[in-house]
Structures are given as structure tokens and as C-alpha cells.
Design a protein around this motif. Structure first.
Motif, mmCIF file in Angstrom:
data_model
loop_
_atom_site.group_PDB
_atom_site.id
_atom_site.type_symbol
_atom_site.label_atom_id
_atom_site.label_comp_id
_atom_site.label_asym_id
_atom_site.label_seq_id
_atom_site.Cartn_x
_atom_site.Cartn_y
_atom_site.Cartn_z
ATOM 1 N N VAL A 134 0.833 -1.203 0.000
ATOM 2 C CA VAL A 134 0.000 0.000 0.000
ATOM 3 C C VAL A 134 0.870 1.256 0.000
ATOM 4 C CG1 VAL A 134 -1.675 1.336 1.322
ATOM 5 C CG2 VAL A 134 -1.972 -1.128 1.077
ATOM 6 N N THR A 135 1.907 1.248 0.811
ATOM 7 C CA THR A 135 2.805 2.408 0.866
ATOM 8 C C THR A 135 3.462 2.650 -0.483
ATOM 9 O OG1 THR A 135 3.234 1.989 3.218
ATOM 10 C CG2 THR A 135 4.778 3.433 2.058
ATOM 11 N N GLN A 136 3.968 1.595 -1.098
ATOM 12 C CA GLN A 136 4.591 1.740 -2.413
ATOM 13 C C GLN A 136 3.591 2.266 -3.433
ATOM 14 O OE1 GLN A 136 6.127 -2.255 -2.980
ATOM 15 N NE2 GLN A 136 8.212 -1.607 -2.452
ATOM 16 N N GLY A 137 2.361 1.756 -3.380
ATOM 17 C CA GLY A 137 1.354 2.177 -4.339
ATOM 18 C C GLY A 137 1.032 3.662 -4.250
ATOM 19 N N PHE A 138 1.014 4.193 -3.026
ATOM 20 C CA PHE A 138 0.629 5.596 -2.834
ATOM 21 C C PHE A 138 1.819 6.552 -2.751
ATOM 22 C CE2 PHE A 138 -3.398 3.620 -1.677
ATOM 23 C CZ PHE A 138 -4.295 4.503 -2.254
ATOM 24 N N LEU A 139 3.028 6.050 -2.895
ATOM 25 C CA LEU A 139 4.195 6.940 -2.821
ATOM 26 C C LEU A 139 4.143 8.080 -3.844
ATOM 27 C CD1 LEU A 139 7.442 4.890 -2.043
ATOM 28 C CD2 LEU A 139 6.437 6.769 -0.735
#
Length: 252
Positions: free
Chosen positions: A126-131
């Protein structure tokens, strides 16, 4: 990455138009975090695996909350949520599971896989997706909801807070995954520097559905206050640290 031992007592104020996503936002700490952010004027998305449950939670919160179907263990679901939400300033990685199990003698590999798939790999995905969206924000914040039981310091030493015998081993899968969350938080903060503030939260034992039938623990709203404090940190606030719900520093 910070020498601060206590966060400011006063919670910051968001700028107009601030947008937040709270994963696992339909119940427990996530629900209360969404409520408190909404009360402060933040546009809030709650990410939920079950869209129907998300709609029920939204009715209880307020008409302004937005619901997005989001399974943190499913990459296409994450990608779709990224497209639907668009711009984002605050990411609260709250979704988590406790699959049970005891110590090394009573924990299955499947329980470990379930815990790490959601609590660690899901959080990272999720973090990578929203970076990209967070990088476009003027005041980006990431809050990883961890657990004090993941602190190696609190689990060891001459007077451990989570004495192994006292808690009967309890949760190699869950506690191990939260230790991993702490490592991910620190390493992510180091990689991003001051570009995005990334911190972990120890919410304390709360009355949530993390464990079926659990009726002990404190009010989830109290823990949510800690998440909101980290979500609305001032620009000179800390990054790369582990914090208790009350704003005091927790050792890794």
C-alpha cells in the motif's frame, strides 16, 4: 532519526483540502482514527476489504467519509484504490490481523504467513502504491500502526514489559510481524528522509476485533488520538521513530 522523546501535546491542524486514507477503517482503531480526522476537517477515505461493511461504517461516521474497496494483500485492489483516490496527503496503515498461535512450539507456518502477508507485505504494498501521490503532497505523512509487543527492547532486558512467561508466549506470528513493521518504518523513513514523515504507533491494548471475542483493553478512540497526532505532525516534527499513543517515545 530523531532525538525527540515526546511529541507535542497539542495535535496539529490540517490545511484545507487535506486528504487521508485509513486502511481497515471500518472498525476499531481505524474507525476512530477516521472519525477524529473527519472532525478536524480532513477528507477521509476508509479502505475496507468488505465494501458493504465499509458502507455501514460510513453511515455511522458521517456523510463526508468516502469508502474504497481495498484488500492490502491484493495488488490489483491496491492499484484500483490508488486510481480512485488520486491525491493523498496522509496514509494510515492500520489494517492488520492476528491469526493466533503461541510460541515457536505452537505456531504454524500458515499462521506466520497470514500475519506477515497482511501486517508487513500488505503495508509495504500500500505504501509503495501511494508513494507517487504522497510525493506530490506538500505535507505527506505515513503512520504505521504497529504494537508495543513488537518492541525488542520491551520484550527483553532485565525487566521486560512483555515478559514471555507472564503472557504465556502469546503470538510469535503477530508480535514477530509487528517487529518487522517497526523495521520497515525505520528503513522507509531513512530512505525518504524529510520528504515524507514516516512513524510507527504503539496503540496499546484496545477493545477491537483483532482477536475474536476480546473484551479487555482500553478505548480505541484513545489510541486513535495517537494516530491523528502523527498524521498531523508539523513540518518540523520527527520522522523514523516509534511512538506510544500518548506521544512518548517507544524503544525499538
Amino acid at each position: 532519526m530523531t532525538n525527540t522523546d515526546r511529541l507535542p501535546a497539542e495535535i496539529g491542524s490540517p490545511e484545507p483540502g487535506t486528504v487521508a486514507l485509513v486502511t481497515g477503517g471500518n472498525s476499531g482503531i481505524g474507525f476512530e482514527t477516521a472519525r477524529q480526522l473527519l472532525d478536524r476537517g480532513v477528507t477521509v477515505w476508509i479502505g475496507v476489504r468488505d465494501f458493504g461493511k465499509g458502507q455501514l461504517a460510513a453511515k455511522e461516521l458521517c456523510s463526508a467519509v468516502r469508502v474504497v474497496q481495498l484488500d492490502v494483500t491484493d495488488p490489483p485492489s491496491i492499484a484500483a484504490a490508488v486510481q480512485q483516490i488520486g491525491e493523498l496527503d496522509i496514509l494510515v496503515n492500520n489494517a492488520g490481523v492476528n491469526p493466533g498461535g503461541e510460541d515457536i512450539n505452537g505456531t504454524t507456518l500458515e499462521q506466520l504467513r497470514v500475519a506477515f502477508e497482511t501486517n508487513v507485505f500488505g503495508l509495504i504494498s500500500v505504501t509503495q502504491g501511494f508513494l507517487p501521490a504522497l510525493r506530490r503532497s506538500a505535507h505527506p505523512r505515513v503512520v504505521n500502526v504497529s504494537s508495543g509487543t513488537g518492541s525488542l527492547t520491551w520484550n527483553s532486558g532485565p525487566n521486560p514489559q512483555f515478559d514471555w512467561e507472564r503472557v504465556k508466549g502469546g503470538g510469535l506470528a503477530y508480535r514477530g510481524s509487528k517487529t518487522a513493521v517497526n523495521a520497515v518504518t525505520l528503513l522507509t523513513a531513512q530512505a525518504l528522509g524529510e520528504e515524507i514523515k514516516v512513524n510507527a504507533l504503539a496503540p496499546g491494548l484496545r477493545r477491537t476485533n483483532l482477536i475474536a471475542g476480546m473484551s479487555v483493553g482500553g478505548d480505541p478512540a484513545e489510541a486513535a488520538t495517537g494516530a491523528v497526532r502523527l498524521a498531523l505532525l508539523p513540518d518540523d516534527g520527527p520522522t523514523g521513530a516509534f511512538w506510544s499513543w500518548d506521544g512518548t517515545r517507544v524503544p525499538w
